[in-house]
Design an enzyme around this catalytic site. Structure first.
Site, mmCIF file in Angstrom:
data_model
loop_
_atom_site.group_PDB
_atom_site.id
_atom_site.type_symbol
_atom_site.label_atom_id
_atom_site.label_comp_id
_atom_site.label_asym_id
_atom_site.label_seq_id
_atom_site.Cartn_x
_atom_site.Cartn_y
_atom_site.Cartn_z
ATOM 1 N N ASP A 66 0.888 -1.106 0.055
ATOM 2 C CA ASP A 66 -0.016 0.059 -0.060
ATOM 3 C C ASP A 66 1.003 1.216 0.056
ATOM 4 O O ASP A 66 1.907 1.273 0.700
ATOM 5 C CB ASP A 66 -0.853 -0.196 1.236
ATOM 6 N N ASP B 23 -3.187 4.549 -2.176
ATOM 7 C CA ASP B 23 -4.304 5.142 -1.487
ATOM 8 C C ASP B 23 -4.681 6.561 -1.760
ATOM 9 O O ASP B 23 -3.565 7.568 -2.032
ATOM 10 C CB ASP B 23 -3.766 5.324 -0.130
ATOM 11 N N GLU C 123 -6.545 3.835 -5.728
ATOM 12 C CA GLU C 123 -7.616 4.053 -5.188
ATOM 13 C C GLU C 123 -8.150 5.193 -5.296
ATOM 14 O O GLU C 123 -7.521 6.539 -5.067
ATOM 15 C CB GLU C 123 -7.638 3.701 -3.411
ATOM 16 N N HIS D 2 -10.977 -3.531 3.134
ATOM 17 C CA HIS D 2 -10.840 -3.035 4.342
ATOM 18 C C HIS D 2 -11.830 -2.185 4.811
ATOM 19 O O HIS D 2 -11.894 -1.640 6.072
ATOM 20 C CB HIS D 2 -9.333 -3.134 4.786
ATOM 21 N N ASP D 3 -12.165 -1.410 3.955
ATOM 22 C CA ASP D 3 -13.173 -0.292 4.170
ATOM 23 C C ASP D 3 -14.659 -0.711 4.166
ATOM 24 O O ASP D 3 -15.441 0.344 4.408
ATOM 25 C CB ASP D 3 -12.922 0.932 3.287
HETATM 26 O O1 TEU Z 1 -9.743 5.261 2.149
HETATM 27 C C1 TEU Z 1 -9.986 6.372 1.623
HETATM 28 C C2 TEU Z 1 -11.416 6.561 1.607
HETATM 29 O O2 TEU Z 1 -11.840 7.007 0.598
HETATM 30 C C3 TEU Z 1 -12.213 6.092 2.926
HETATM 31 O O3 TEU Z 1 -11.805 6.712 4.045
HETATM 32 C C4 TEU Z 1 -13.622 6.304 2.492
HETATM 33 O O4 TEU Z 1 -13.902 7.388 2.891
HETATM 34 C C5 TEU Z 1 -14.327 5.339 3.492
HETATM 35 O O5 TEU Z 1 -13.524 4.515 4.313
HETATM 36 C C6 TEU Z 1 -15.250 4.573 3.053
HETATM 37 O O6 TEU Z 1 -15.888 3.769 3.841
HETATM 38 C C7 TEU Z 1 -8.226 5.153 2.092
HETATM 39 C C8 TEU Z 1 -8.109 3.715 2.889
HETATM 40 O O7 TEU Z 1 -8.460 2.616 2.242
HETATM 41 C C9 TEU Z 1 -8.625 3.914 4.162
HETATM 42 O O8 TEU Z 1 -8.603 2.844 5.251
HETATM 43 C C10 TEU Z 1 -7.811 4.997 4.961
HETATM 44 O O9 TEU Z 1 -8.377 5.181 6.339
HETATM 45 C C11 TEU Z 1 -7.888 6.326 4.125
HETATM 46 O O10 TEU Z 1 -7.530 6.264 2.941
HETATM 47 C C12 TEU Z 1 -6.853 7.123 4.693
HETATM 48 O O11 TEU Z 1 -5.404 6.863 4.313
#
Ligand code: TEU
Ligand code: CA
Length: 543
Positions: free
Chosen positions: A97, A197, A249, A318-319
């Site tokens: 990542d 990211d 992403e 993971h989100d």
């Molecule tokens: O996620 C970016 C992002 O768009 C998320 O924060 C989103 O708004 C939310 O999680 C949707 O449920 C990335 C990573 O995947 C996330 O784990 C991080 O927290 C974030 O960036 C900050 O680095």
């Protein structure tokens, strides 16, 4: 440049929750190494590790304090080298990542930058407020303002995510030079690429206030701007030297922006994660969930299939909440998890599996905020509390959407803590591990896991499933059907999302049914999916 990443399946590991080798309750690199044979047997060719860098873990590694160090909780640099080497022996590449929109405030650059005279001052966005007000009216991804005040600096710094994640300032050319060295550091160790990211928000064109928006005021100043495209091309130059790949992403992108970010001739990213299909069960923001309408999911996917030449295929990460809890049928969970897998591996693009998806792990069984650790959930809960939203209602919004739904420990066995750890896990294990676990699915020929093991080689072995064109045939709340057309043959995929039988008379020889049938008579069982294959003679093919 070869396009090796088109034929592979990617498996995302959230290291903290995957496998704990030493009983401290935290997943680690030796734990991952111990599962490489399983991953090989599953058929995946690329492992994406969510961040394993040194980090104070305000956002579980997405707040990096040293880009060249492994977080000691996860192991050592030797473990990392061993993981890369052992994966390679099994024909698996490892990607990391790359979190370069922001660093942890514990990063030495940020600490130095708190001094206005420091050469690092300009690495971040430091601004004085005007007349006791914040520098602008932007809002952050985790709710609330995106400015934090630092007493020592007597100024605010910009953070689009948590207050401990300070945004880097790419107007300072040295920042990109630092990033390039970090890329080389890992590529030289044998890393095969990066998941980047929030990569489409790197460049902020100005820090002007914006017209108020329901979501993310200020985003017009940083979403997919030309400055970001320029940075991506510079990054790509390095990646090409190593034949490495990138998946971005990219938040809030439409298909046009996705093409601009990933078209091969533009030499930026190789593919992106779009979000439109993940928004099919929400209103405005994810905390306002709606019922799931399969037609909305199918429509979004079809549009992306038709408008973006090559892209990612994913239903979880993971989100995101677990796909079976979200898009599956409560009456037919296993069949619907298999149906989702059928879809994942028969659409056009590079499929991504998130750990636990292959065994149908579900959303958590937590009953209160006390069990939740996710910084996003906690921030939103606090924000809602400040608006006097009652606790019951807050929980109703957060429980189905929290990112911790995806982060509960991987369910390996029927042993205590699902075999994830011999100690106390950092986040609660879902009590359903007694029924949903890897070991029992491995033994059961009809399991979801074994269905994945059928689908992955099927896709890999078929030019048509890999590269054939995509044509939607039917999109409704009951049935999503499409064709993949290749040379001299076509596959028809029919997915019955409903709990009722559906008559869907497409032709072709049955290749795979998620019911295990070997004949297809035009009637689909509840949540049945079928893959049909048809040979075509030449005049049909040219249509
Ligand atoms: O996620 C970016 C992002 O768009 C998320 O924060 C989103 O708004 C939310 O999680 C949707 O449920 C990335 C990573 O995947 C996330 O784990 C991080 O927290 C974030 O960036 C900050 O680095
Ligand atoms: Ca551990």
């Amino acid at each position: 440049m070869s396009e090796w990443w088109k034929e592979e399946v990617v498996y995302q590991i959230y290291p903290r929750s995957f496998c704990d080798s030493n009983g401290d309750g935290i997943g680690d690199l030796p734990g991952i190494i111990s599962k490489l044979d399983e991953l090989k047997a599953l058929g995946v060719g690329i492992l994406w590790l969510s961040p394993v860098y040194a980090s104070p873990n305000e956002d579980n590694g997405y707040d990096i304090s040293d880009y060249r160090a492994v977080n000691p909780e996860y192991g050592t640099m030797d473990d990392m080298d061993r993981l890369i080497a052992e994966a390679k022996e099994r024909g698996i590449r490892v990607i990391m990542d790359l979190v370069i929109n922001h660093t942890s405030t514990a990063h030495p650059w940020f600490q130095a930058s708190r001094d206005p005279a420091s050469p690092y001052r300009n690495y971040y966005y430091w601004r004085e407020g005007t007349n006791g007000k914040l520098p602008n009216n932007w809002t952050g991804f985790f709710g609330g303002s995106c400015w934090a005040y630092d007493d020592r600096s007597r100024a605010y710094y910009l953070h689009l995510f948590a207050p401990h994640q300070a945004d880097l300032n790419y107007h300072e050319p040295k920042v990109l030079e630092e990033v390039k060295e970090i890329l080389r550091f890992w590529l030289d160790r044998g890393i095969a690429g990066f998941r980047c990211d929030v990569i489409n928000i790197l460049w902020k064109d100005s820090l002007q206030s914006s017209p108020k928006k329901a979501v993310l005021t200020g985003s017009d100043h940083y979403l997919s701007l030309e400055g970001t495209h320029r940075i991506l091309r510079e990054i790509r130059n390095i990646l090409d030297e190593y034949d490495a790949f990138t998946v971005g992403e990219t938040v809030f992108v439409d298909t046009k922006q996705a093409c601009d970010l990933s078209a091969p001739e533009r030499r930026e990213l190789n593919m992106v994660f779009g979000f439109e299909h993940m928004e099919c069960d929400q209103r405005i923001v994810k905390w306002f969930k709606t019922d799931f309408h399969p037609a909305r999911l199918a429509k979004a996917l079809s549009r992306w299939q038709q408008q973006v030449p090559w892209n990612t295929l994913y239903l979880e990460n993971h989100d995101q909440p677990r796909s079976v809890s979200r898009f599956g049928s409560a009456r037919y969970p296993i069949h619907s998890a298999k149906l989702l897998a059928t879809m994942l591996f028969t659409l056009k693009g590079t499929p991504f599996i998130y750990q636990g998806q292959e065994i149908g792990m579900t959303n958590f069984d937590f009953t209160s905020m006390a069990q939740v650790q996710d910084v996003e959930s906690r921030n939103i809960d606090a924000l809602l509390r400040s608006w006097h939203v009652p606790a019951r209602q807050r929980w109703r919004m957060i429980a189905p959407t929290s990112r911790d739904n995806a982060r509960t420990p991987m369910q390996w066995t029927v042993e205590p803590q699902a075999g994830f750890t011999t100690g106390t896990p950092w986040l609660g294990v879902n009590g359903n591990y007694r029924f949903v676990n890897y070991a029992s699915q491995k033994e059961n020929p009809d399991s979801l896991l074994n269905y994945y093991k059928q689908l992955i080689p099927l896709r890999r072995g078929s030019e048509t499933l890999l590269f054939g064109s995509f044509e939607p045939l039917r999109i409704s709340d009951e049935v999503f059907a499409y064709r993949r057309v290749g040379t001299g043959e076509a596959y028809t995929v029919v997915l019955n999302f409903s709990d009722k039988p559906q008559r869907v008379p497409y032709v072709g020889e049955l290749v795979l049914s998620n019911y295990g049938y070997n004949r297809y008579d035009g009637l689909l069982q509840p949540c049945e999916s079928v893959i049909l294959r048809e040979r075509m003679d030449d005049h049909v093919k040219t249509k």
